[in-house]
Design an enzyme around this catalytic site. Sequence first.
Site, PDB file in Angstrom:
ATOM      1  N   GLY A  88    -107.444 -25.264 -52.224  1.00  0.00           N
ATOM      2  CA  GLY A  88    -107.115 -26.089 -51.065  1.00  0.00           C
ATOM      3  C   GLY A  88    -107.838 -25.567 -49.837  1.00  0.00           C
ATOM      4  N   GLY A  89    -107.226 -25.818 -48.691  1.00  0.00           N
ATOM      5  CA  GLY A  89    -107.834 -25.393 -47.429  1.00  0.00           C
ATOM      6  C   GLY A  89    -108.044 -23.895 -47.358  1.00  0.00           C
ATOM      7  N   GLY A 125    -146.810 -26.035 -45.117  1.00  0.00           N
ATOM      8  CA  GLY A 125    -145.704 -25.686 -44.225  1.00  0.00           C
ATOM      9  C   GLY A 125    -144.983 -24.447 -44.707  1.00  0.00           C
ATOM     10  N   ALA A 126    -144.967 -24.266 -46.029  1.00  0.00           N
ATOM     11  CA  ALA A 126    -144.257 -23.111 -46.585  1.00  0.00           C
ATOM     12  C   ALA A 126    -144.896 -21.800 -46.133  1.00  0.00           C
ATOM     13  CB  ALA A 126    -144.219 -23.201 -48.109  1.00  0.00           C
TER      14      ALA A 126
HETATM   15  C1  HXC Z   1     -94.889 -20.456 -52.701  1.00  0.00           C
HETATM   16  C2  HXC Z   1     -95.843 -19.973 -54.734  1.00  0.00           C
HETATM   17  C3  HXC Z   1     -97.001 -20.664 -54.369  1.00  0.00           C
HETATM   18  C4  HXC Z   1     -97.064 -21.258 -53.078  1.00  0.00           C
HETATM   19  C5  HXC Z   1     -97.277 -19.891 -56.349  1.00  0.00           C
HETATM   20  N1  HXC Z   1     -96.039 -19.527 -55.975  1.00  0.00           N
HETATM   21  N2  HXC Z   1     -97.871 -20.602 -55.399  1.00  0.00           N
HETATM   22  N3  HXC Z   1     -94.795 -19.877 -53.907  1.00  0.00           N
HETATM   23  N4  HXC Z   1     -95.992 -21.131 -52.277  1.00  0.00           N
HETATM   24  N5  HXC Z   1     -98.140 -21.907 -52.680  1.00  0.00           N
HETATM   25  C6  HXC Z   1     -95.099 -18.724 -56.715  1.00  0.00           C
HETATM   26  C7  HXC Z   1     -94.506 -19.465 -57.909  1.00  0.00           C
HETATM   27  O1  HXC Z   1     -93.398 -20.221 -57.520  1.00  0.00           O
HETATM   28  C8  HXC Z   1     -94.132 -18.302 -58.815  1.00  0.00           C
HETATM   29  O2  HXC Z   1     -92.930 -17.754 -58.345  1.00  0.00           O
HETATM   30  C9  HXC Z   1     -95.206 -17.283 -58.548  1.00  0.00           C
HETATM   31  O3  HXC Z   1     -95.776 -17.635 -57.292  1.00  0.00           O
HETATM   32  C10 HXC Z   1     -96.279 -17.293 -59.591  1.00  0.00           C
HETATM   33  O4  HXC Z   1     -96.734 -18.605 -59.767  1.00  0.00           O
HETATM   34  P1  HXC Z   1     -96.961 -19.247 -61.196  1.00  0.00           P
HETATM   35  O5  HXC Z   1     -97.078 -20.701 -61.003  1.00  0.00           O
HETATM   36  O6  HXC Z   1     -95.925 -18.768 -62.143  1.00  0.00           O
HETATM   37  O7  HXC Z   1     -98.346 -18.601 -61.611  1.00  0.00           O
HETATM   38  P2  HXC Z   1     -99.523 -19.228 -62.442  1.00  0.00           P
HETATM   39  O8  HXC Z   1     -98.997 -19.918 -63.652  1.00  0.00           O
HETATM   40  O9  HXC Z   1    -100.499 -18.131 -62.631  1.00  0.00           O
HETATM   41  O10 HXC Z   1    -100.152 -20.357 -61.517  1.00  0.00           O
HETATM   42  C11 HXC Z   1    -100.785 -19.991 -60.319  1.00  0.00           C
HETATM   43  C12 HXC Z   1    -101.019 -21.260 -59.482  1.00  0.00           C
HETATM   44  C13 HXC Z   1     -99.724 -22.032 -59.281  1.00  0.00           C
HETATM   45  C14 HXC Z   1    -102.071 -22.148 -60.172  1.00  0.00           C
HETATM   46  C15 HXC Z   1    -101.615 -20.797 -58.142  1.00  0.00           C
HETATM   47  O11 HXC Z   1     -98.720 -21.123 -58.854  1.00  0.00           O
HETATM   48  C16 HXC Z   1     -99.826 -23.131 -58.285  1.00  0.00           C
HETATM   49  O12 HXC Z   1    -100.357 -24.205 -58.602  1.00  0.00           O
HETATM   50  N6  HXC Z   1     -99.310 -22.893 -57.095  1.00  0.00           N
HETATM   51  C17 HXC Z   1     -99.280 -23.853 -56.040  1.00  0.00           C
HETATM   52  C18 HXC Z   1    -100.640 -24.046 -55.477  1.00  0.00           C
HETATM   53  C19 HXC Z   1    -100.626 -24.970 -54.288  1.00  0.00           C
HETATM   54  O13 HXC Z   1    -100.455 -26.165 -54.432  1.00  0.00           O
HETATM   55  N7  HXC Z   1    -100.705 -24.360 -53.103  1.00  0.00           N
HETATM   56  C20 HXC Z   1    -100.738 -25.067 -51.909  1.00  0.00           C
HETATM   57  C21 HXC Z   1    -102.177 -25.534 -51.760  1.00  0.00           C
HETATM   58  S1  HXC Z   1    -102.437 -26.335 -50.257  1.00  0.00           S
HETATM   59  P3  HXC Z   1     -91.902 -17.005 -59.316  1.00  0.00           P
HETATM   60  O14 HXC Z   1     -90.741 -16.683 -58.440  1.00  0.00           O
HETATM   61  O15 HXC Z   1     -91.567 -17.972 -60.421  1.00  0.00           O
HETATM   62  O16 HXC Z   1     -92.596 -15.792 -59.819  1.00  0.00           O
HETATM   63  C22 HXC Z   1    -102.918 -25.117 -49.307  1.00  0.00           C
HETATM   64  C23 HXC Z   1    -103.239 -25.596 -47.957  1.00  0.00           C
HETATM   65  C24 HXC Z   1    -103.940 -24.574 -47.162  1.00  0.00           C
HETATM   66  O17 HXC Z   1    -103.007 -24.010 -49.626  1.00  0.00           O
HETATM   67  C25 HXC Z   1    -104.377 -25.275 -45.941  1.00  0.00           C
HETATM   68  C26 HXC Z   1    -105.175 -24.436 -45.078  1.00  0.00           C
HETATM   69  C27 HXC Z   1    -105.765 -25.262 -43.983  1.00  0.00           C
END
Ligand code: HXC
Length: 510
Positions: free
Chosen positions: A169-170, A404-405
């Site tokens: 993401g971002g 040019g290069a």
């Molecule tokens: C809170 C999170 C989290 C998040 C993971 N966890 N991502 N908690 N916020 N963004 C937590 C899970 O709940 C889990 O908690 C632990 O971290 C491990 O995650 P798993 O899913 O079990 O791990 P894995 O299977 O390895 O998968 C990793 C992952 C997945 C692919 C990153 O966790 C995921 O898809 N997370 C969400 C990603 C996402 O959508 N993020 C927001 C993106 S938007 P527990 O307690 O069960 O251990 C963004 C915007 C930024 O980032 C903008 C900037 C401008």
Amino acid sequence: MQKIIEKLEYMQAEARLGGGRQRIDVQHAKGKLTARERLELLFDEDSFEEWDMFVEHDCHDFGMHAQRIRGDGVITGHGTVDGRSVFAFSQDFTVFGGSLSAAHARKICKIMDQAMRVGAPIVGLNDSGGARIQEGVASLAGYADVFQRNVLASGVVPQISMVMGPCAGGAVYSPAMTDFIFMVKDSAYMYVTGPEVVKTVTHEDVTHEVLGGAITHSSKSGVADLALDDDVEALLQLRRFMGFIPSSNRERAPARETRDPVDRAEMSLDTLIPEHPNKPYDMRELIVKVADEGEFFELQPDYAGNILIGFGRLEGHPVGFVANQPIVSAGCLDIDSSRKAARFVRFCDCFNIPIVTFVDVPGFLPGTQQEYGGIIKHGAKLLFAFAEATVPKLTVITRKAYGGAYDVMSSKHLRGDVNYAWPAAEIAVMGPQGAVEIIFRKDRDDPAKIEARTEEYREKFANPFVAGSLGFIDDVIMPRGTRRRLCKALRLLRNKQLENPWKKHSNIPL
Ligand code: HXC
């Protein structure tokens, strides 16, 4: 007092455990080190000093008030790498998936601010699920605060991102604004939108790895500078890499003792250029034979292979090498190679690293793909970067420097300080054959005449002496003596002073 000490030790031990033993085991089972183990490998022994171990998030929604872990998913602080101060943050995937909360972002911002004040590099070890979902816009604001600092630190202190897990993401835009991105194979991935969104929007079926893995970004997109085998290899290479760069824009890159003689003659270079002008040869061989101890830290080796970039040393002093690579697309300049080299040249210029350019370039790659893709703007980036650079610039034309290069590749006209050519150099508007086909078009049905004209053109222009007579190259040097001449020139230029006119900033063709 004893009680307080015990309490402190208990709190420290708890913080060091991050998300707990079970999650640490999961991290290890994935072949990844923990955030703390990574810092231990990155820094000199016992040099890391942690800051903000006791920071916790301030979120109350979704039951978060009951889930607080000291440090809040990121370990921040400073230590030394080969004795020089470096600030670092290391995201802890065992704590809320290393996700970024407002508190987590504040910790990162704090070390970034301090690194800028003291003039020390910032290393980010990224392993994060992105914005802390429970915190909503507060975490987005945290990202923006980091982004703003990435921009302010750009050109002030080196910023290096080591992506060692998810970065989606971002969140990708923080590493994207740092100077270098290294990624670990199989565990790191970076993308703006993940496979599920891609499937919904474009109906493409793609895995994390194929969409944004280390191989993808180091060979297809050019986003990553290196793909490394595993965490250990990645951190050891990062330590090695840090030895080539200065701590800030106010310093020079660290010099190192070398036993490699400055006047080491490399006889084999005299036969590096093949007899036939269109036969390729490996320019990497020249870099390796010229650099101290044959060390070349190549960046982006699997992307835009028609140009080589990377660091080495001459007489112990780091230099940035930029070189056309004749074995890939005859070493022509195209969109990707221009962008790749331009960014590298700008890094070297920001951080006082002299640039050594080896030229063997038949010109810009022709074709609709290149024109539609904007080669005009992208090629201009490299031209702009070389022209703007005020660091010492040493250039050696080994063979072709056409059109040019020729101008672009750190020519005399772009304030090249020392411009040499090898005896086999051909410096002209274009190759003899192409030139004759244009200026003697009327003779095109007479092969004998064309051949004679081509020979005449080759004799007249396909050599270094016309450019030499005009002062566009300073000397024609023997290939075997290239190292000696470059070392001498670099010594001469050590105290070079050159400033561009005052401006708010330039407007490079982005
Ligand atoms: C809170 C999170 C989290 C998040 C993971 N966890 N991502 N908690 N916020 N963004 C937590 C899970 O709940 C889990 O908690 C632990 O971290 C491990 O995650 P798993 O899913 O079990 O791990 P894995 O299977 O390895 O998968 C990793 C992952 C997945 C692919 C990153 O966790 C995921 O898809 N997370 C969400 C990603 C996402 O959508 N993020 C927001 C993106 S938007 P527990 O307690 O069960 O251990 C963004 C915007 C930024 O980032 C903008 C900037 C401008």
